[in-house]
Design a protein around this motif. Structure first.
Motif, short mmCIF file in Angstrom:
data_model
loop_
_atom_site.label_atom_id
_atom_site.label_comp_id
_atom_site.label_asym_id
_atom_site.label_seq_id
_atom_site.Cartn_x
_atom_site.Cartn_y
_atom_site.Cartn_z
N ASP A 198 106.79 -5.63 31.83
CA ASP A 198 105.66 -6.40 31.28
C ASP A 198 105.90 -7.90 31.43
O ASP A 198 104.98 -8.66 31.77
N LYS B 245 105.54 -8.98 35.09
CA LYS B 245 104.13 -9.08 35.48
C LYS B 245 103.55 -10.40 34.98
O LYS B 245 102.82 -11.10 35.69
N LYS C 185 102.81 0.81 35.92
CA LYS C 185 101.93 0.17 34.95
C LYS C 185 100.96 -0.82 35.57
O LYS C 185 99.88 -1.06 35.01
N TYR C 186 101.33 -1.40 36.70
CA TYR C 186 100.51 -2.49 37.25
C TYR C 186 100.22 -2.31 38.75
O TYR C 186 100.48 -3.20 39.56
N ASP D 212 97.56 -2.51 40.22
CA ASP D 212 96.51 -3.43 40.69
C ASP D 212 97.09 -4.75 41.21
O ASP D 212 96.44 -5.45 41.99
#
Length: 377
Positions: free
Chosen positions: A148, A151, A181-182, A184
């Motif tokens: 997290d 990111k 989780k990411y 995108d």
């Protein structure tokens, strides 16, 4: 760059004077006659290393080398993250975050920085210190929580819309969480390992190659896995001794830092005595051995908490297995990530970026530039 400030490594002289005194007054425990490395770190070797540490190793020289590349401290969601940030020379350089493991540090990647920032296939390299390691905040976070932060660092502090990521060891868990989780914003990921069978897998779903891998890991765990068991259960008990004694700290890191390399090539695995000691020094001068080990504990607690595991990611993933690493089969990697490249390397080990930097850098260039012919903006 948002919420960042320039950082330079600068250790007070009193810290170095204190280190010298502690090394000179090491209380040696003695070792069984002829035991060599069979009981753990060889006392004969460690005495030789401590002598070199005292008489030949030059921290100020190494400190100057650490400061060659730009470094920063970023505030990411209230956590201070130390990172190197070296932009590639090409106008189409790809942003790549590299995540280290234990018992190494951000220093793991110093040899590949010039290799990956020059030429047409270059990268903007972001090399952070995991929280609890080195010059980042002294706080132990789970791999997911670190993902997290990465990111946020990449998209908010540095302003990248998309980026790539690579990591091994502890860095593997962070990189895998980033992809899951990411998806995108994470355009591709690369791994040198993908964890180990821990008895949670249904044998009925495992291939014969995976079962053989699990048997190997079980045997390895009983012979070499003491560090992970201690870190995952009682890290604080060990931390007092390691934070007090530099020789003790060196012994623990060396004992479990060989990672498949025999003791006679230990220094080659780290890149020589100076590089071995510089890695140890980063833990010593920051007093982060306790929080680095504590990450195992918080990750283990999260794993056994009953929370839903991360879903397999569709992000294109490259995997490289080095000969002095556990030889997991491709189908093991495919359980967790979208494997589009699986390469068995001809030489190198756990610290490939230090041992075989040209080979490792070439693997990253081949993979990341192979999956995406369009440069990221």
């Amino acid at each position: 760059m948002e919420n960042t400030e320039i950082f330079k490594v600068s250790v007070p002289q009193q810290v170095l004077d204190d280190l010298k005194s502690r090394l000179e007054n090491t209380r040696w425990p003695g070792e069984a006659t002829g035991s060599g490395w069979t009981f753990g770190t060889s006392e004969a070797y460690l005495k030789e290393l401590v002598k070199y540490w005292l008489t030949e190793y030059d921290w100020r020289k190494q400190e100057k080398a650490l400061n060659i590349y730009p470094q920063y401290i970023a505030n990411v969601n209230g956590v201070k993250i130390h990172f190197q940030y070296v932009k590639g020379k090409s106008e189409n350089s790809k942003p790549l975050v590299l995540t280290h493991g234990w018992p190494d540090s951000y220093y793991r990647f110093h040899k590949i920085i010039p290799l990956l920032t020059e030429g047409v296939q270059s990268f903007d390299l972001i090399i952070p210190s995991i929280p609890g390691f080195g010059f980042s905040d002294k706080t132990a976070l789970t791999s997911e929580a670190v993902a997290d932060l990465w990111k946020g660092l990449m998209t908010e502090n540095l302003g990248y819309e998309k980026f790539y990521a690579a990591g091994g060891d502890v860095g593997m868990g962070v990189t895998k969480a980033l992809a899951s989780k990411y998806p995108d914003v994470v355009a591709g990921v690369h791994f040198t390992d993908l964890g180990y069978p821990m008895g949670q897998e249904d044998p009925a779903t495992m291939t014969e190659a995976e079962k053989q891998f699990a048997e190997f890991v079980q045997e390895w765990w009983y012979s070499e896995g003491a560090y992970a068991m201690v870190h995952s259960t009682k890290p604080q008990s060990l931390a007092y001794g390691l934070n007090e004694s530099p020789a003790g700290l060196a012994s623990w890191i060396i004992s479990f830092g060989t990672a498949g390399a025999s003791p006679d090539i230990l220094e080659d695995a780290f890149g020589g005595k100076d590089e071995l000691l510089t890695n140890i020094m980063i833990y010593w001068v920051t007093q982060t051995i306790a929080t680095s080990m504590r990450m195992y504990k918080v990750d283990a607690a999260a794993q056994w908490s009953g929370a839903e595991p991360l879903q397999k990611s569709d992000v294109p993933s490259g995997v490289a297995t080095f000969p002095r690493e556990a030889q997991f089969p491709k189908e093991w990697a495919e359980r967790f990530v979208n494997v589009v490249s699986f390469t068995k390397m001809k030489e190198g080990g756990h610290f490939a970026a230090l041992e075989v930097p040209e080979i490792f850098a070439g693997e990253l260039q081949t993979f990341f530039y192979g999956i995406d012919k369009k440069s990221l903006k």
